[in-house]
Write a protein that holds these residues in place. Structure first.
Motif, PDB file in Angstrom:
ATOM      1  N   UNK A 127     -29.652  36.782  46.319  1.00  0.00           N
ATOM      2  CA  UNK A 127     -28.267  36.305  46.195  1.00  0.00           C
ATOM      3  C   UNK A 127     -27.982  35.677  44.839  1.00  0.00           C
ATOM      4  N   UNK A 128     -29.034  35.244  44.147  1.00  0.00           N
ATOM      5  CA  UNK A 128     -28.846  34.631  42.832  1.00  0.00           C
ATOM      6  C   UNK A 128     -28.382  35.636  41.787  1.00  0.00           C
ATOM      7  N   UNK A 129     -28.446  36.921  42.108  1.00  0.00           N
ATOM      8  CA  UNK A 129     -28.021  37.951  41.167  1.00  0.00           C
ATOM      9  C   UNK A 129     -26.533  38.291  41.300  1.00  0.00           C
ATOM     10  N   UNK A 130     -25.826  37.649  42.215  1.00  0.00           N
ATOM     11  CA  UNK A 130     -24.416  37.983  42.407  1.00  0.00           C
ATOM     12  C   UNK A 130     -23.581  37.564  41.197  1.00  0.00           C
ATOM     13  N   UNK A 131     -22.532  38.335  40.944  1.00  0.00           N
ATOM     14  CA  UNK A 131     -21.608  38.015  39.855  1.00  0.00           C
ATOM     15  C   UNK A 131     -21.042  36.617  40.043  1.00  0.00           C
ATOM     16  N   UNK A 132     -20.920  35.894  38.941  1.00  0.00           N
ATOM     17  CA  UNK A 132     -20.383  34.538  38.958  1.00  0.00           C
ATOM     18  C   UNK A 132     -19.096  34.471  38.166  1.00  0.00           C
ATOM     19  N   UNK A 133     -18.295  33.475  38.511  1.00  0.00           N
ATOM     20  CA  UNK A 133     -17.077  33.225  37.761  1.00  0.00           C
ATOM     21  C   UNK A 133     -16.916  31.726  37.538  1.00  0.00           C
ATOM     22  N   UNK A 134     -16.325  31.400  36.429  1.00  0.00           N
ATOM     23  CA  UNK A 134     -15.917  30.021  36.155  1.00  0.00           C
ATOM     24  C   UNK A 134     -14.424  29.951  36.454  1.00  0.00           C
ATOM     25  N   UNK A 135     -14.060  29.129  37.432  1.00  0.00           N
ATOM     26  CA  UNK A 135     -12.659  28.997  37.841  1.00  0.00           C
ATOM     27  C   UNK A 135     -12.093  27.672  37.342  1.00  0.00           C
ATOM     28  N   UNK A 136     -10.800  27.692  37.072  1.00  0.00           N
ATOM     29  CA  UNK A 136     -10.104  26.486  36.593  1.00  0.00           C
ATOM     30  C   UNK A 136      -8.991  26.141  37.582  1.00  0.00           C
ATOM     31  N   UNK A 137      -9.062  24.900  38.139  1.00  0.00           N
ATOM     32  CA  UNK A 137      -8.100  24.433  39.130  1.00  0.00           C
ATOM     33  C   UNK A 137      -7.288  23.287  38.539  1.00  0.00           C
ATOM     34  N   UNK A 138      -6.074  23.599  38.096  1.00  0.00           N
ATOM     35  CA  UNK A 138      -5.229  22.586  37.447  1.00  0.00           C
ATOM     36  C   UNK A 138      -4.862  21.467  38.409  1.00  0.00           C
TER      37      UNK A 138
END
Length: 658
Positions: A127-138
Motif C-alpha cells: 500500500x505504500x506504493x500508492x499514488x500520493x497527493x498534497x492537498x490544500x484546505x483553505x
C-alpha cells in the motif's frame, strides 16, 4: 535504441532498376511494397487476452490473410491477471501462432488502462506504493489548522473516471513502485515467453495513458465499469498536486532550497517567488516522471532488444500537461517509438489532430527516430453516434496521422462489427502509405515554441474538473494563442513541430539546403526556417538571444508581440513548396524526403472535390501520383513548374517529385 532505417542500394550489380510510371526507383523496395505491403507496413490489431486455443488456428490466419493485418498487440487476459496459468498459456499460444504466421507482436502492459497499475498487482501487499497527493484546505487554514494534507490519490482522478476500471493507482514518481511494476509485468513476460521460445517475435511494449494522476479529470457521464477498489465517498474534494515522501529531499538536492516552507505557492500566489517555486516544483516532477518511470521502462526494453512505446494521458489538452507529467516531453522523449491516440474519425477533426500528434512527432525529430505509434479506434462514433466509422472516415484519419509522421497503427477498430472487407481495404491503405513513407524523412518547415515553463509558473490546481477556463487569464491567452498558431500553420500547409526552451537551445543555425534563408538544425532535421512563439510567453533570456541570432542570420521569427503578423507568415509561405492556385485551407499537406525524392501527401478534409494546380519547382518534367486506396499509379506532366491536383473529398494522394 530503435534507429530510423533508410532504403539504400548496397551494390549496383544487384539493383534491377525499372521505370515506375516515368520515375526510376528500386523494384525490390518501393514498387514491391506498394503492390503487396509486408507485415512491417500493415496495422496491428489490439487483441486483449490473446485468442482461445480452439480459435487460434482460425482467427489469426483470417486476420492476416483475409483482413490484411500485419500483427497483434496482446496481453494476458484480465481474469486472474498475470497469475493464472490458463491465461498465460492462451497468451503464449497466441504469440507462438503469430510467430509461425509471420505476424508482428507487441505486448500491452496493463489489463486495461491506465498503466502502470498492473491490474492492481503493484499495490498488492504494498500500500505504500500508492499514488500520493498534497492537498490544500483553505478552510482549515482559516480555522488556524494546518491546511496541508498528504493523502492517497484516488478519488476525483483519472483512476476513478475512465472507461476501464475504478482502481487505485501507483505512484509513478516512486522508484521502488515502478521497479515492482517491471517485476510483475515486463520481466514476467520476458521470462515466460523466453521459456516458450517465442520471446524473439516480440517487438515492443505499449504503455497506455499514464500520468501523475493528481488532478481532477471530471466525471464521465453514465459511466459503468468494474469497480476494483471502492472510492471513499466521505473524502473532501480539494485542490491537489502530486506528492512523494522524498520530495522535500529531492527539492533540496536539486535547488538547495526547502520545499515545505513554500509549498503554499503551489496552490496560490502571484509573486515572482511563488512562480519560481512552481517552476522548480514541476521541473522536479518532470525529471522524476522521466527518470523513475518512463526511462526505467525504456532502459529495460533496450536491454532486452525491445522497443518502448505508448502514449500519455490527454496529451491533446495543454492545460493537463503540467499536473499530468510536468512537461509533455518528459517520458515521451525516452520512448523508442513515441506515440499518440485518437479515438475520433470525423472529417473536420483532422484540422486539430496536430494537438495530439505533434508531441511524438517532435520527439522523433529531436531523437533522429522515425517510427511513431498511434492507437486508433472509432470510440467517438460508437459511443456518441451509435455507429461504426466508415471506410472513408478511417482512411482519411490514417492519412492525416501519417502526414504528421505515424507509422505504427494499433487498432481498436472492430473486425466483426464492420466486416473483413472494410478491414482489408483499410489495412491495404495503411500498408501502401507506409510503403512510401515509413522509410522516408519527415520534413518540417517551422517550429512553435512549447511554453512548458510558462505553463508551470501559471498552473494553479483546483478541486473541480480541470479546464482551461479554470486557469489564469495569462495561461488562457498562451494556450489559445498556441492552438491558433498550430491551426494557422496547418491551414497554410506549413509542416511544423514544437520545441520547448531546452530543445530550442540545442538547435544550431545552419546553411539552408534549398534556399538562401538560414535554417535551424534540430536533431536530424535541418530544414526549419521559421520559429513562432505564442502570445503571453516570456522567453528565457538565453532562448530569446538564440532566436535573435537566428533572425539576424536570415531566419524567420515571430515573437509573442508579432504572432498575429499574418502578412509575414504569408510572405514566408510563398517561398515554400507546394503552393496551390486556389484556396486550400481544408487540404492538409505533409512533406517527406527519400533517396532524392520529394514526397508530398495531400489529404482533402473538405466536403467537395479540391481542384487546383501545385507548384513543384524547376527542372521537373513529370510527377508520379499514387492513390493509396486503389493502388493506382499515374504520371502527370508538369507545365510551368505546376502539376494539376484533383482531390476527391475525404481522400488523399501521394505525389512523388524527383
Amino acid at each position: 535504441m530503435i534507429k530510423k532505417t533508410f532504403w539504400r542500394c548496397v551494390l549496383c550489380v544487384f539493383c534491377c532498376l525499372f521505370v515506375f510510371s516515368g520515375i526510376t526507383v528500386n523494384a525490390e523496395s518501393w514498387d514491391a511494397e506498394w503492390e503487396n505491403p509486408s507485415a512491417k507496413n500493415r496495422p496491428l490489431q489490439i487483441v486483449h487476452g490473446g485468442i482461445p486455443a480452439h480459435e487460434i488456428t482460425g482467427q489469426l490466419p483470417f486476420m492476416k490473410n483475409v483482413c490484411g493485418l500485419g500483427g497483434i498487440v496482446c496481453n494476458v487476459a484480465r481474469a486472474n491477471y498475470l497469475k493464472g496459468e490458463t491465461e498465460w498459456k492462451t497468451l503464449i499460444d497466441t504469440v507462438a501462432e503469430a510467430k509461425r504466421l509471420g505476424l508482428r507482436v507487441w505486448i500491452y502492459d496493463e489489463d486495461g488502462y491506465p498503466s502502470p497499475a498492473a491490474g492492481g498487482l503493484v499495490l498488492e501487499g504494498h500500500p505504500e506504493f500508492e499514488a500520493q497527493e498534497l492537498a490544500y484546505d483553505a478552510e482549515r487554514e482559516k480555522n488556524g489548522e494546518d491546511p496541508f494534507l498528504v493523502r492517497d490519490c484516488f478519488e476525483f482522478t483519472h483512476a476513478t473516471n475512465n472507461y476501464c476500471a475504478v482502481r487505485r493507482y501507483p505512484n509513478v514518481l516512486n522508484d521502488a513502485a515502478m521497479e515492482r511494476f517491471l517485476d510483475v509485468t515486463h520481466r514476467q513476460y520476458a521470462q515466460r515467453l523466453k521459456v516458450a521460445g517465442v520471446w524473439d517475435v516480440v517487438e515492443a511494449f505499449f504503455t497506455d495513458e499514464p500520468s501523475t494522476n493528481a488532478f481532477n479529470t471530471g466525471v464521465i457521464p453514465n459511466l459503468k465499469v468494474r469497480t476494483q477498489d471502492e472510492p471513499n465517498t466521505e473524502k473532501k474534494n480539494l485542490p491537489t498536486v502530486v506528492w512523494s515522501d522524498d520530495f522535500p529531499a529531492v527539492y533540496r538536492e536539486m535547488y538547495g532550497e526547502e520545499l515545505l516552507p513554500v509549498r503554499k505557492s503551489l496552490f496560490t500566489g502571484d509573486t515572482a517567488e511563488d512562480r519560481k517555486v512552481r517552476v522548480q516544483f514541476w521541473e522536479m516532477v518532470s525529471t522524476l516522471y522521466n527518470d523513475r518511470f518512463m526511462a526505467k521502462i525504456q532502459k529495460w526494453c533496450e536491454s532486452e532488444g525491445k522497443a518502448s512505446s505508448g502514449h500519455a494521458l490527454h496529451e491533446e489538452n495543454l492545460a493537463y500537461h503540467t499536473p499530468g507529467y510536468g512537461n509533455v516531453f518528459s517520458g515521451t522523449k525516452t520512448m523508442h517509438i513515441a506515440g499518440m491516440d485518437f479515438l475520433n474519425n470525423m472529417r473536420h477533426i483532422g484540422l486539430y489532430g496536430w494537438r495530439t500528434a505533434v508531441y511524438p512527432a517532435s520527439v522523433n525529430i529531436m531523437n533522429g527516430q522515425r517510427l511513431m505509434m498511434t492507437e486508433i479506434s472509432d470510440h467517438h462514433e460508437v459511443l456518441s453516434l451509435k455507429r461504426t466509422a466508415t471506410l472513408s472516415e478511417m482512411t482519411l484519419t490514417a492519412a492525416w496521422q501519417m502526414i504528421h509522421g505515424c507509422t505504427e497503427f494499433t487498432l481498436y477498430y472492430g473486425i466483426w462489427t464492420r466486416g473483413h472487407e472494410v478491414h482489408r481495404k483499410y489495412c491495404d491503405y495503411v500498408g501502401r502509405m507506409n510503403a512510401i513513407l515509413r522509410d522516408a524523412d519527415v520534413v518540417k518547415r517551422a517550429v512553435i515554441y512549447y511554453p512548458a515553463r510558462d505553463l508551470q509558473e501559471e498552473y494553479l490546481p483546483i478541486a473541480e474538473r480541470l479546464t482551461i477556463d479554470s486557469q489564469s487569464p495569462r495561461m488562457q491567452k498562451i494556450i489559445h494563442s498556441y492552438y491558433a498558431l498550430g491551426e494557422m500553420l496547418t491551414v497554410n500547409q506549413v509542416p511544423f513541430f514544437v520545441a520547448d526552451a531546452e530543445m530550442l537551445q540545442s538547435a544550431k543555425i545552419a546553411p539552408n539546403r534549398v534556399s538562401e534563408r538560414a535554417a535551424l538544425q534540430f536533431g536530424n532535421q535541418s530544414q526549419v526556417e521559421m520559429v513562432v512563439v505564442p502570445a503571453g510567453v516570456q522567453l528565457p533570456e538565453e532562448t530569446r538571444k538564440m532566436l535573435d541570432d537566428f533572425r539576424n542570420a536570415g531566419g524567420t521569427v515571430l515573437m509573442p508581440e508579432e504572432t498575429e503578423n499574418a502578412e509575414k507568415l504569408a510572405t514566408f509561405r510563398e517561398n515554400l513548396p507546394p503552393r496551390f492556385t486556389t484556396d486550400a485551407k481544408l487540404v492538409l499537406v505533409g512533406e517527406f524526403a527519400r533517396d532524392g525524392y520529394r514526397i508530398f501527401v495531400l489529404a482533402n478534409m473538405a466536403e467537395n472535390e479540391f481542384q487546383s494546380s501545385m507548384n513543384v519547382g524547376k527542372n521537373v518534367t513529370s510527377v508520379l501520383i499514387l492513390d493509396p486506396l486503389t493502388g493506382e499509379k499515374k504520371s502527370e506532366t508538369v507545365k510551368d513548374e505546376r502539376v494539376s491536383v484533383n482531390l476527391p473529398p475525404a481522400e488523399a494522394r501521394i505525389y512523388l517529385v524527383k
